[in-house]
Write an enzyme that holds these catalytic residues in place. Structure first.
Site, PDB file in Angstrom:
ATOM      1  N   HIS A 219      39.942 -18.339  31.507  1.00 23.38           N
ATOM      2  CA  HIS A 219      39.582 -18.868  30.192  1.00 23.38           C
ATOM      3  C   HIS A 219      40.168 -20.258  29.954  1.00 23.38           C
ATOM      4  O   HIS A 219      39.983 -20.844  28.890  1.00 23.38           O
ATOM      5  CB  HIS A 219      40.088 -17.883  29.119  1.00 23.38           C
ATOM      6  N   HIS A 402      36.332 -22.298  16.280  1.00 24.43           N
ATOM      7  CA  HIS A 402      36.730 -21.945  17.639  1.00 24.43           C
ATOM      8  C   HIS A 402      38.113 -22.507  17.974  1.00 24.43           C
ATOM      9  O   HIS A 402      38.618 -22.317  19.078  1.00 24.43           O
ATOM     10  CB  HIS A 402      35.682 -22.478  18.632  1.00 24.43           C
ATOM     11  N   LYS A 404      41.971 -22.948  18.398  1.00 14.60           N
ATOM     12  CA  LYS A 404      43.041 -21.992  18.714  1.00 14.60           C
ATOM     13  C   LYS A 404      44.368 -22.720  18.545  1.00 14.60           C
ATOM     14  O   LYS A 404      44.931 -23.246  19.513  1.00 14.60           O
ATOM     15  CB  LYS A 404      42.864 -21.475  20.139  1.00 14.60           C
ATOM     16  N   ASP A 409      56.447 -23.976  10.362  1.00 16.49           N
ATOM     17  CA  ASP A 409      57.368 -24.800   9.562  1.00 16.49           C
ATOM     18  C   ASP A 409      56.935 -26.257   9.467  1.00 16.49           C
ATOM     19  O   ASP A 409      57.749 -27.138   9.158  1.00 16.49           O
ATOM     20  CB  ASP A 409      58.789 -24.719  10.138  1.00 16.49           C
TER      21      ASP A 409
END
Length: 484
Positions: A219, A402, A404, A409
């Site tokens: 992936h 899509h 990711k 913080d």
């Protein structure tokens, strides 16, 4: 005769089931509930259960293909880790998240590396144009690895550029995942092969109509040009990433272009992934003989940004990514902001987020309202109620998100190929960059705020108004998602 054949068939099926179950118990290190669930499935629906396990189960253990590159990687790590640890200890009072860096050094063998330049892309058009320009300016080598390369205009443009450079004498290597690019015609890559480029599939199917199982997919998305420019992130190659598919418009994503020392890590990872699937031993020998050409000397100009790249896959003994993300969320002191197309966490990661929220930490999760996979989307939405009940804000992005990314913080950021789900944490080959620079964290925070303008903030009213059918789907798909 017919009765005898049926009895023999049943015996063979039960024998295969028993062998598979025993192998799971004694060879794998999966959660007990996972093994118990598959045991029940294969016991009560023997033949169908076994086929489902072949297709969606964790499958046979993937043997690691060792090469000289493992020795190169280990030697570089051993030569560097000690002085990096000493250097970091001198910075303890200046950096409150030092334990995470040390964790990556020790647990993931991920060295701290510098990026002279760091360009964040939130739009595929800008990324594609920059990538094609860098490819066309390449002088020596181009290495490309993608989960998906479509046979559409975007895919054709990439292959045309690579073909042109191969004809000019630039060394071109391309790896694409056979599962992710299942529908891509082999003819797309023919011009590149004819021009001298090397094209290989990751974990190709023995039977095209069955494509092995859907696990062990590569992936990652990695491009390295001349050993000096690197790309990684969430964007594959396809027109849908350009919002050309009305069903997935607008499409929002996150990708990165880097230069500097960190490219060395991307190059080594590409070569390891490439040599793991090639069949031509002559190419492996060529890489070994001319290894230095892929790692050009860099000047020692101070890097603008420090980061660690973490790689994980089923050929590893540990679940590197799962442990790293759990460590990441438990460090947060003020906020955790997440964007992910899929949110199917295991129990530890989910509990970590809940504990953070109950501790007064601002936890926000953004997922797309548009599903690209009905099964996965329903499994994702099954978590919304308990997230809301824990005080976590959940947003539906009006489009296909899509991206990711995660920011904690407002200071530390991660970008990569990793979805917040069991598959990315434990099954697929993945890549994530953990970035220690407030400017990058600030970019992702501002992006999150901009995306909120296209979002709907969910509340328990939305959950209470779900149809019984949707709730039933969520329950079933959530259970099955833990097995796949």
């Amino acid at each position: 005769m017919l009765t005898w054949m049926i009895a023999l068939s049943l015996f063979v099926i039960q024998f295969i089931n028993l062998w598979t179950i025993l192998r799971m118990i004694f060879k794998r290190k999966d959660e007990p509930i996972y093994i118990i669930a598959w045991t029940l499935i294969m016991t009560f629906i023997p033949f169908i259960g076994f086929l489902l396990y072949l297709l969606f189960g964790h499958g046979p253990i993937m043997a690691k293909k060792a090469t000289f590159l493992d020795e190169v990687e280990e030697r570089e790590y051993q030569e560097t880790v000690e002085w990096q640890l000493k250097k970091l200890m001198n910075r303890r009072i200046h950096f409150p998240y030092l334990s995470f860096i040390i964790f990556n050094l020790n647990y993931n063998k991920s060295l701290v590396m510098g990026a002279k330049t760091f360009t964040y892309f939130n739009d595929a058009k800008e990324k594609y144009e920059a990538l094609l320009a860098d490819i066309l300016n390449a002088k020596d080598s181009i290495h490309v690895l993608y989960f998906i390369i479509r046979g559409d205009e975007s895919g054709e443009r990439l292959i045309q550029a690579l073909t042109q450079k191969a004809r000019e004498g630039v060394q071109v290597r391309l790896v694409y995942d056979d599962g992710g690019s299942f529908m891509t015609p082999a003819s797309l890559f023919r011009p590149l092969k004819e021009a001298g480029g090397m094209v290989v599939k990751h974990y190709p199917a023995k039977l095209k109509i069955f494509t092995l199982n859907w696990n062990y997919r590569n992936h990652r998305k990695i491009v390295v040009i001349d050993g000096k420019i690197g790309y990684f992130g969430g964007m594959n190659i396809g027109d849908e990433y350009l919002s050309k598919n009305p069903k997935f418009t607008p499409w929002r994503d996150a990708h990165v272009r880097v230069t500097g020392e960190v490219v060395r890590s991307l190059q080594l990872r590409f070569l390891k992934d490439y040599t793991a699937v090639i069949e031509r031993l002559s190419d492996l020998e060529q890489i070994k003989t001319h290894l230095s050409r892929y790692f050009p000397e860099e000047d020692h100009e101070d890097a603008e940004i420090e980061l660690q790249l973490v790689y994980d896959g089923p050929d590893q003994e540990r679940d590197h990514m799962r442990a790293t993300y759990i460590k990441w969320v438990t460090m947060a002191k003020e906020s955790i902001w997440i964007q992910s197309p899929y949110f199917i966490p295991d129990s530890e990661f989910l509990h970590g987020l809940k504990i953070a929220s109950h501790s007064g930490i601002d936890v926000k999760i953004m997922i797309p309202i548009i599903p690209d996979n009905h099964f996965v989307h329903r499994a994702t939405t099954s978590y919304i109620k308990e997230l809301l009940e824990a005080g976590i804000e959940v947003y539906f992005y009006d489009g296909f998100l899509h991206s990711k990314t995660m920011v904690i913080d407002g200071q530390l950021a991660t970008i990569g190929s990793v979805n917040m789900d069991v598959r990315s944490f434990s099954i697929n080959f993945e890549l994530a960059a953990f970035i220690y620079h407030e400017s990058v964290a600030h970019q992702l925070i501002e992006q999150f705020k901009a995306d909120q303008q296209r979002c709907r903030l969910l509340d328990l009213t939305d959950e209470n108004n779900k149809s019984w059918w949707m709730k039933a789907e969520e329950s079933v798909y959530r259970l099955l998602s833990m097995l796949m």
